[in-house]
Write a protein that holds these residues in place. Structure first.
Motif, PDB file in Angstrom:
ATOM      1  N   GLY A 199       0.777  -1.232   0.000  1.00  0.00           N
ATOM      2  CA  GLY A 199       0.000   0.000   0.000  1.00  0.00           C
ATOM      3  C   GLY A 199       0.807   1.278   0.000  1.00  0.00           C
ATOM      4  O   GLY A 199       0.250   2.358   0.139  1.00  0.00           O
ATOM      5  N   ILE A 213      -1.211   4.711   1.318  1.00  0.00           N
ATOM      6  CA  ILE A 213      -2.656   4.649   1.561  1.00  0.00           C
ATOM      7  C   ILE A 213      -3.073   3.355   2.237  1.00  0.00           C
ATOM      8  O   ILE A 213      -4.222   3.203   2.614  1.00  0.00           O
ATOM      9  CB  ILE A 213      -3.458   4.849   0.256  1.00  0.00           C
ATOM     10  N   LYS A 254      -5.577  -2.015   2.227  1.00  0.00           N
ATOM     11  CA  LYS A 254      -7.007  -2.098   1.914  1.00  0.00           C
ATOM     12  C   LYS A 254      -7.419  -1.053   0.886  1.00  0.00           C
ATOM     13  O   LYS A 254      -8.196  -1.342  -0.017  1.00  0.00           O
ATOM     14  CB  LYS A 254      -7.852  -1.958   3.171  1.00  0.00           C
ATOM     15  N   ALA A 255      -6.907   0.144   1.017  1.00  0.00           N
ATOM     16  CA  ALA A 255      -7.264   1.208   0.082  1.00  0.00           C
ATOM     17  C   ALA A 255      -6.634   0.995  -1.290  1.00  0.00           C
ATOM     18  O   ALA A 255      -7.163   1.449  -2.299  1.00  0.00           O
ATOM     19  CB  ALA A 255      -6.837   2.553   0.642  1.00  0.00           C
ATOM     20  N   SER A 256      -5.522   0.288  -1.351  1.00  0.00           N
ATOM     21  CA  SER A 256      -4.857   0.070  -2.631  1.00  0.00           C
ATOM     22  C   SER A 256      -5.403  -1.142  -3.380  1.00  0.00           C
ATOM     23  O   SER A 256      -5.035  -1.371  -4.533  1.00  0.00           O
ATOM     24  CB  SER A 256      -3.358  -0.088  -2.420  1.00  0.00           C
TER      25      SER A 256
END
Length: 58
Positions: free
Chosen positions: A7, A16, A19-21
């Motif tokens: 990430g 980030i 999870k966000a990536s």
């Protein structure tokens, strides 16, 4: 095909997190898979042996 990331530095967004990536990595994997299929299809049209094997009705 697998894409692994922690990430950090995802598309210049910075750290980030994993999870966000995940959506970005899914799209990257899809693009890589489509490029691979395209290369395979292009080689089939240039190689008559592969083309003949791919078009056999079994």
């Amino acid at each position: 095909m697998g894409v692994i990331t922690n990430g950090t530095a995802v598309l210049s967004l910075g750290d980030i997190g994993p999870k966000a990536s995940k959506p970005v990595m899914k799209v990257k994997a899809l693009i890589n898979a489509l490029e691979l299929v395209n290369k395979m299809l292009m080689s089939m049209s240039r190689n008559p042996i592969i083309f003949a094997l791919a078009n056999t009705n079994t």
